[in-house]
Write an enzyme that holds these catalytic residues in place. Sequence first.
Site, PDB file in Angstrom:
ATOM      1  N   ASP A 260       0.645  -1.132  -0.142  1.00 12.75           N
ATOM      2  CA  ASP A 260      -0.059   0.103  -0.021  1.00 12.75           C
ATOM      3  C   ASP A 260       1.134   1.376   0.116  1.00 12.75           C
ATOM      4  O   ASP A 260       1.945   1.462   0.494  1.00 12.75           O
ATOM      5  CB  ASP A 260      -0.887   0.095   1.193  1.00 12.75           C
TER       6      ASP A 260
ATOM      7  N   GLU B 197       1.892  -0.239  -4.940  1.00 11.90           N
ATOM      8  CA  GLU B 197       0.885   0.826  -5.147  1.00 11.90           C
ATOM      9  C   GLU B 197       1.434   1.966  -5.213  1.00 11.90           C
ATOM     10  O   GLU B 197       2.249   2.763  -4.435  1.00 11.90           O
ATOM     11  CB  GLU B 197      -0.252   0.721  -4.266  1.00 11.90           C
TER      12      GLU B 197
END
Length: 524
Positions: free
Chosen positions: A201, A264
Site C-alpha cells: 500500500d 501501489e
Amino acid sequence: MSELAWWQRGVIYQVYPRSFQDSNGDGIGDLAGITWRLPYLAGLGIDAVWLSPIYPSPMADFGYDVADYCDIDPMFGTLGDFKQFADRAHELGLKVLLDFVPNHSSDRHPWFEESRSSRENPKRDWYLWRDPAPDGGPPNNWLSRMGGSAWEWDERTGQYYYHAFLREQPDLNWRNPQVRRAMDDVLRFWLDRGVDGFRVDVLWLLIKDAQFRDNPPNPAYEPGQPEHHRQLQTYTEDQPEVHEIVRSMRATLDEYGERVLIGEIYLPVPQLVRYYGANGDGADMPFNFQLLNAAWNAGEIARMIRDYDSALPEHAWPNWVLGNHDNPRVASRVGAAQARVAAVLLLTLRGTPTLYYGDEIGMTDGEIPPDQVQDPAEIRQPGIGQGRDPERTPMQWDAALPGAGFTNGRSWLPISTDTSVRAQDGDPSSMLSLYRRLLELRRSNAALVQGAIENVAATGDVLTFERHYRGQRLFIALNMGAADAVMQPRSAVVLLSTLAGREGLALPESGYRLAGSEAIIAAI
C-alpha cells in the site's frame, strides 16, 4: 511459457473481502466465504487472488488502519480460517497475495500506544513527532489526503504527529532501523504461512523529507479537487531514500523463492518505472494505473501504450490495472458496451493484468444513499467525488436470492441486482462468458503472454496493435466508438470477437467492417 515466473504468466484478481461473500449472515464478507467461492475463481481462469486488508483493525479506514499486522480481524475469521483459505487456493492452483500496509498503522496499534505514552518511550521515534511551530500551530504546511492538516496535536506529550491519511492512521518512521526490522518480521510471518506475494500500500509515500520542509503550492490546483492537491507533494512522496526500502523488501521475498512484490504507486510513468530498481532489485511490478483515469479514446490509449512500453527498463515486466477499490468501476466509466472492449484491451496488452472483483460481470458503481455512506474519504470531503463506497458494493452472485447470494443478513453496503453471476453463467453472449473466453485464449496463446507488442496505432476510433512470439502473430482491433469503422488489416482469421458469430471469420485485406464497440483478436 515455463521460462516466465508465475506472476508474469498469470492474471491477478483483487478481492475486497468485506464485499465478496458473507458466510455467517452478519452482512460482511469473510475468509470462509471467499474460500467457498474459490472454485468460481479457478473456473474463471485467473491465477492469483489478492486480498485487501484482513488484519485486526478499528476499521476507521476499513482495514487500512492496522492494529496488528500478524493476525486476522475476527470480522473476517481467524488465522485458522486463513490457512484453510490459502490451502484451498493452492489446491486449486491459485496463488495468494496479501495487502501489506507499512506506511501507517492504526492509532490503536500497541506500537503507537507506546509511542504516544511519553517522549522517553523507546518507540517514540517509531512515528513522526514534531514540536509545534513558533505560533503553536502545526510544524509545517503538510496536508492530509483525507482533508485538513496532516498534523494532529497530542496534548499528553505536547507534540504533533504526522498522518498522511486519517488522524487514526499515524505514519510510521521508516528512517528508523527498528521499524524496518519489525516490518521485515511481518513479511516473514506471512511468507512462512505460504503467502505468494504482497501488494504494498502507498509504497511511494513511505519516506518523508528529513528536514520537514513546507510543500510548495500547486499552480495547477482547481477548486473542487481534493484539498491536498493545493500543494505539490515535493517533500511528502517519492523521496530518493524510498528505493532502499523497496530493495530491502525485495531481498526478503527473494529468500522465499518465486514471490511477487507489487507496489501501489500513483506517479507519472518516468517516476513509476524507477521502482523496478536498477537491475531488477526493486518491485516486480509497480502498479501501472493509467487505464483507471485515461481519456477513453483510441489516440490517447495508443499513445499511453507506446510511451509506457518505451519507458520500461530492459529488465522490467509491464502490468496493467483496469479497476480497483479506490476508483469508479470500468463499466461506469466507459459504459456497458465499451466495458467489453476494455476487457479485451486489458487481457491482450503486454504484461500482467489485474482484474477487480465483479468487473467480469460488468458490475457498475452502486448508488449509496446519503445516510448509508461509509467511506471517510466522502464523509470528510463530501461532494468532490472522493467517496469509494460505490465501487466496493457486494458481489452480485444471484439476483433472485435475498442479498443477491452475498449474504443472508443486512449487507454493509447496498447491493445492486441489475446483473449477477447466475444470470450470466451459461449465456455465451454475456460479459462473464467473454472474460472466460479471453482468459482461456490468453492461456493457450504464448503471444498474448510473452509476445512483443508492435504496430500500436489509432485510426479514428479504432485502436490496433499486434502481439507476436516465435512465429505466432496476433492482430487486435478495438473500436472505441459507437459507429462502425472499416479497417484494412492483413489477411487474418478471427479467434475472438465481442460480438457473437464472428469467430472463424476471415478478415479480407480489402476491408473489414468493425462494428461499433466491437473488439477482435485475430490470427495473422
